[in-house]
Design an enzyme around this catalytic site. Sequence first.
Site, PDB file in Angstrom:
ATOM      1  CB  SER A 137      -0.517  -0.018   0.886  1.00 43.96           C
ATOM      2  OG  SER A 137      -2.263   0.289   0.996  1.00 43.96           O
ATOM      3  CG  ASP A 147      -4.300  -1.796   0.301  1.00 36.32           C
ATOM      4  OD1 ASP A 147      -3.554  -3.303   0.261  1.00 36.32           O
ATOM      5  OD2 ASP A 147      -4.510  -0.852   0.364  1.00 36.32           O
TER       6      ASP A 147
END
Length: 282
Positions: free
Chosen positions: A45, A169
């Site tokens: 991320s 993610d």
Amino acid sequence: MDAIELPRPVGFVLGGGGSLGAAQVGMLRALAERDVRPDLVIGTSVGSVNGSLLALDPENAPARLDEVWHRMTRQKVFPGGPLAQLTTLRKYKNYLFPNNGLAEILATELAGVDDFSHLTLPFGAVAVDAMTGQAVLINDGPLTPAILASAAIPGIYPPVQHQGRTLYDGGVVANVPIRQALASGAKSLVVLDCAFPGHLPKVPESLADAVLFWALLSMRTQATLECEIASGSVPILYLPGAEVLNLTPLDFSHTDELISTAYDSSRAFLADVEITGPGLYT
């Protein structure tokens, strides 16, 4: 101060956490002062955003990332107010923000470098395959799609189609990618977890804040569990990060405070640490 010696290769592990990623700048400054430098970098991320810039120019990364983060705003990263979010949700059904703002930031800050092979250090971005639920370590090919996939927070950003997969993610399954760093050959780990397990953001007030808030709650135990297992075979230097602040991962108004408190706490921690073999140093 004396340099801290770690078995090489040293893997830097950069976790996710939205705007809390500014804290990793302070951690990197403190590490550089003790001559703790990476041989490889793995990020998830926002950790993949910071990690790509660290892998691009490791020597100047702390100063460079400081400049980058002072240019970051919520409007750039998560554009549009509540009405725009509702419009996006109605149109696309499964996310609130387009990722074009993050793509533009990467295009500017990576200065045209858009392939893993052109980075100075080995780098991997961790995403999750929506079809299998498995973590995916991307470490070759085009760079920007890999980072966008690693940062595609479910419900916040759209999924990314990359290398024949639908990716989200990586924080869903590996917010602090310990296993992936070990699989990449690291013999010791330095963990820069901006959503430190003891830190809890304020109760969210918007839908976007709520998605990130509950995601962080569900993810944060993964890091401690994996560290307990991995520390039996390698030393893990787990930095304390910034002090607890009353903010959500979509709040970019505390960059200076996150950087400075993460630097102070990490510097104080590193002043007393002594690596004597495998174990969790935190």
